[in-house]
Enzyme design. Sequence first.
Site, short mmCIF file in Angstrom:
data_model
loop_
_atom_site.label_atom_id
_atom_site.label_comp_id
_atom_site.label_asym_id
_atom_site.label_seq_id
_atom_site.Cartn_x
_atom_site.Cartn_y
_atom_site.Cartn_z
N LYS A 205 0.82 -1.22 0.00
CA LYS A 205 0.00 0.00 0.00
C LYS A 205 0.85 1.27 0.00
O LYS A 205 2.03 1.24 0.36
CB LYS A 205 -0.99 -0.02 1.17
CG LYS A 205 -2.15 -0.96 0.88
CD LYS A 205 -3.28 -0.87 1.86
CE LYS A 205 -4.39 -1.84 1.44
NZ LYS A 205 -5.40 -2.02 2.45
N ARG A 240 -3.43 -9.92 5.04
CA ARG A 240 -3.90 -10.03 3.64
C ARG A 240 -2.78 -9.52 2.75
O ARG A 240 -2.46 -8.33 2.78
CB ARG A 240 -5.17 -9.17 3.51
CG ARG A 240 -5.80 -9.18 2.13
CD ARG A 240 -7.03 -8.27 2.11
NE ARG A 240 -7.64 -8.26 0.79
CZ ARG A 240 -7.19 -7.55 -0.22
NH1 ARG A 240 -6.17 -6.74 -0.09
NH2 ARG A 240 -7.80 -7.61 -1.40
N1 HH2 Z 1 -7.44 -3.83 1.05
C1 HH2 Z 1 -7.78 -3.88 -0.26
C2 HH2 Z 1 -8.87 -4.65 -0.67
N2 HH2 Z 1 -9.60 -5.36 0.21
N3 HH2 Z 1 -10.00 -6.06 2.44
C3 HH2 Z 1 -9.69 -6.01 3.73
N4 HH2 Z 1 -10.41 -6.70 4.63
N5 HH2 Z 1 -8.63 -5.26 4.20
C4 HH2 Z 1 -7.86 -4.51 3.36
O1 HH2 Z 1 -6.93 -3.83 3.84
C5 HH2 Z 1 -8.17 -4.54 1.95
C6 HH2 Z 1 -9.27 -5.33 1.53
C7 HH2 Z 1 -6.96 -3.14 -1.27
O2 HH2 Z 1 -5.93 -3.92 -1.77
P1 HH2 Z 1 -5.93 -4.67 -3.20
O3 HH2 Z 1 -6.97 -5.73 -3.24
O4 HH2 Z 1 -4.56 -5.15 -3.48
O5 HH2 Z 1 -6.24 -3.55 -4.24
P2 HH2 Z 1 -7.56 -3.17 -5.04
O6 HH2 Z 1 -8.62 -2.82 -4.05
O7 HH2 Z 1 -7.13 -1.99 -5.90
O8 HH2 Z 1 -7.98 -4.36 -5.86
#
Ligand code: HH2
Length: 261
Positions: A205, A240
């Site tokens: 992040k 995660r």
């Molecule tokens: N962060 C993201 C997405 N889902 N769910 C939980 N519970 N906690 C988090 O910190 C979280 C989440 C964002 O990360 P990522 O899936 O890599 O990116 P994107 O939302 O752009 O797909």
Amino acid sequence: MGIVNVTPDSFSDGGRYLDAGKAIELGIRLAMEGADILDIGGESTRPGAEPVACDEEMRRVLPVIRALREKTGVLLSIDTMKASVARAAVEAGAHVINDVSGMTGDSGMVEVAAACDAGIVVMHMKGTPRTMQQQPAYGDVAAEVRAFLASRLSALQEAGIDITRVVLDPGFGFGKSLAHNLALMRSLPSIRVEGRPFLVGVSRKSMIGRVIGSDDMDDRFWPTVALTAFAREHGAAVVRVHDVRPNMEAMRMAEAILARR
Ligand code: HH2
């Protein structure tokens, strides 16, 4: 928890796993690397992301869930804010509903959760992905996040949901400045509610990019591993992450020191 983003626009791997076959391959690889849970998402939640229609989100995630259910033995989590997607995902074999809106974004979500026995991740977010990074402000960020998580836990309990199904998440990067994210990481033990475990999602992040002074995604790999060890030491039960193996090993090392596995 290994991340499987079936999206064209996720912040770190958008487009790489939009094809179902590639997403399934990734899920199998992350399971082999040691993931206990795979989190499958069809809508990016990065700051400014455009919402995705329900049909399209289902088209992206359901074949991946079905295939990973058949080909792996790990728990599957659906990362969605939509009740209909969560319901279809659970029917397709998902074991966990991960809702970054803390089950406040879709009025039908609590009902879907109450009607099944899936695990539930309740995350704190201020605003929506489109607006959340527009100058987020708090009095005391840890106290506000804790109060939100406590109120969501009560709401779920009132809806008849056994709270032992629930994992809490402070929502790193979701309507938080760098200072807010760092304060939350420092305060993890003090924002626990009803003894429920924490999930921490900081993988790659931008808070990392800001601290190390780099916009290059590759530069966020090792700081993510360092944060995993820190989060585990401070009570995170689930992390995660995009890169499962090094983060799992960081957890194992922290656990060996703490001897509480
Ligand atoms: N962060 C993201 C997405 N889902 N769910 C939980 N519970 N906690 C988090 O910190 C979280 C989440 C964002 O990360 P990522 O899936 O890599 O990116 P994107 O939302 O752009 O797909």
